[in-house]
Structures are given as C-alpha cells and as structure tokens.
Design a protein around this motif. Sequence first.
Motif, short mmCIF file in Angstrom:
data_model
loop_
_atom_site.label_atom_id
_atom_site.label_comp_id
_atom_site.label_asym_id
_atom_site.label_seq_id
_atom_site.Cartn_x
_atom_site.Cartn_y
_atom_site.Cartn_z
N LYS A 40 0.83 -1.21 0.00
CA LYS A 40 0.00 0.00 0.00
C LYS A 40 0.86 1.26 0.00
O LYS A 40 0.54 2.24 -0.67
CB LYS A 40 -0.95 0.00 1.20
CG LYS A 40 -2.07 -1.03 1.07
CD LYS A 40 -2.93 -1.04 2.32
CE LYS A 40 -3.99 -2.11 2.25
NZ LYS A 40 -4.80 -2.16 3.48
N ILE A 96 2.19 1.71 -3.47
CA ILE A 96 1.10 2.15 -4.34
C ILE A 96 0.90 3.66 -4.19
O ILE A 96 0.73 4.38 -5.18
CB ILE A 96 -0.20 1.38 -4.02
CG1 ILE A 96 -0.09 -0.06 -4.51
CG2 ILE A 96 -1.41 2.07 -4.65
CD1 ILE A 96 -1.18 -0.98 -3.99
N GLN A 97 0.92 4.15 -2.96
CA GLN A 97 0.74 5.59 -2.75
C GLN A 97 1.85 6.40 -3.42
O GLN A 97 1.59 7.44 -4.03
CB GLN A 97 0.67 5.91 -1.25
CG GLN A 97 -0.61 5.45 -0.59
CD GLN A 97 -1.86 5.96 -1.27
OE1 GLN A 97 -1.96 7.12 -1.67
NE2 GLN A 97 -2.84 5.07 -1.45
N LYS A 122 1.08 6.35 -7.14
CA LYS A 122 -0.07 7.21 -7.45
C LYS A 122 0.35 8.68 -7.46
O LYS A 122 -0.07 9.44 -8.34
CB LYS A 122 -1.20 6.99 -6.43
CG LYS A 122 -1.98 5.71 -6.65
CD LYS A 122 -2.92 5.43 -5.50
CE LYS A 122 -4.23 6.13 -5.64
NZ LYS A 122 -5.22 5.67 -4.62
N PHE A 143 -3.85 -2.55 -11.96
CA PHE A 143 -3.03 -3.76 -11.88
C PHE A 143 -3.57 -4.78 -12.86
O PHE A 143 -4.77 -4.86 -13.11
CB PHE A 143 -3.08 -4.37 -10.47
CG PHE A 143 -2.22 -3.66 -9.48
CD1 PHE A 143 -0.85 -3.89 -9.43
CD2 PHE A 143 -2.77 -2.75 -8.59
CE1 PHE A 143 -0.06 -3.23 -8.52
CE2 PHE A 143 -1.99 -2.08 -7.68
CZ PHE A 143 -0.62 -2.33 -7.64
N CYS A 151 1.85 -3.23 -12.61
CA CYS A 151 1.19 -1.97 -12.31
C CYS A 151 1.42 -1.02 -13.49
O CYS A 151 2.57 -0.81 -13.91
CB CYS A 151 1.76 -1.38 -11.02
SG CYS A 151 0.96 0.15 -10.51
N GLU A 157 -6.63 0.17 -2.66
CA GLU A 157 -6.39 1.61 -2.63
C GLU A 157 -7.07 2.30 -3.81
O GLU A 157 -6.48 3.17 -4.47
CB GLU A 157 -4.89 1.93 -2.60
CG GLU A 157 -4.14 1.30 -1.44
CD GLU A 157 -4.54 1.87 -0.09
OE1 GLU A 157 -4.29 3.05 0.16
OE2 GLU A 157 -5.13 1.12 0.71
N ILE A 212 -7.66 1.15 -6.73
CA ILE A 212 -7.06 0.75 -8.00
C ILE A 212 -7.61 -0.63 -8.38
O ILE A 212 -7.53 -1.56 -7.58
CB ILE A 212 -5.52 0.67 -7.91
CG1 ILE A 212 -4.94 2.05 -7.54
CG2 ILE A 212 -4.92 0.17 -9.21
CD1 ILE A 212 -3.48 1.99 -7.17
N GLU A 219 6.79 -0.07 -10.76
CA GLU A 219 7.65 -0.13 -9.58
C GLU A 219 9.08 -0.54 -9.89
O GLU A 219 9.99 -0.36 -9.08
CB GLU A 219 7.05 -1.06 -8.51
CG GLU A 219 7.26 -2.54 -8.74
CD GLU A 219 6.33 -3.18 -9.76
OE1 GLU A 219 6.43 -4.38 -9.96
OE2 GLU A 219 5.48 -2.47 -10.35
N PHE A 236 6.20 -6.16 -7.39
CA PHE A 236 4.97 -6.64 -6.75
C PHE A 236 4.91 -8.15 -6.92
O PHE A 236 5.35 -8.70 -7.92
CB PHE A 236 3.73 -6.01 -7.40
CG PHE A 236 3.50 -4.58 -7.00
CD1 PHE A 236 3.12 -4.27 -5.70
CD2 PHE A 236 3.66 -3.56 -7.91
CE1 PHE A 236 2.90 -2.96 -5.32
CE2 PHE A 236 3.44 -2.24 -7.55
CZ PHE A 236 3.07 -1.94 -6.25
#
Length: 123
Positions: free
Chosen positions: A11, A14-15, A18, A26, A40, A59, A61, A94, A101
Amino acid sequence: MKRVDATDKAKNLIQQLKEKHGDLMFYQAGGCCEGTQPQCFRKGEFYLRYKDVCIGTIEDIEFWVDKDLFEYWKHAHFELDVIDAIGAGGFSLEVPLGKTFKVNYRIFTQDEINLLDEVKLNT
C-alpha cells in the motif's frame, strides 16, 4: 468478502506510484515470465482482453486478472505484496524503484466462498 487485498508495504508503494503517475491499474496474466507476477500500469495504458476479470480494488485501483487465470484461482484470496528485487518483467511502474509486486495466495474457506464479492468482466 474481498478477493484481493494488500500488505502495508504494498500500500505504501502504491501511494508513491499514485503520487508520481496518477490513476493506476493492476493486471496479472497467466502466462510465463512477467505475466506470472502482477503488473502496475497507468490506468488505460494496458489494454484488457475480452472477459478479463476485475477481482476487486486495492487503494481504489482495479486489480484485473486474465480470464483463464481467474478460472484457475477463483477460489483463492490474492494478497498483493512487494519485495526488494527486479522481477522478470520490466514494464511495471515499480521496477525503476528496485521493487517488484508479488501475490501471496490462500484458498478461501467454504464459508468465505459463500460471502465473496462479485467480480466484474471486461466486455
């Protein structure tokens, strides 16, 4: 009951993604190499195939899976995690951060199966 969730570590990443890239999505395919790990993308930069399955959101997504992968794993809970490594694929957002991930799976109990959220199909 949710079909997909994420660790706090995932998470947090992910933030970060974003904040840098905006709306995300995803996708996890059932193929070889990078297709076996979740990818992602910026929302809309990966084209879904007919009848791909959105198993839920993390989140806010959407988490999409290949329709054949869903048939194989429809009785499993997906937990999105992240590790410090560069996976087989280089297209996921990422990767430049030295992260990958990954999904941890567990089989739902019969009671959980009866409470599962509906999935959404790409039509």
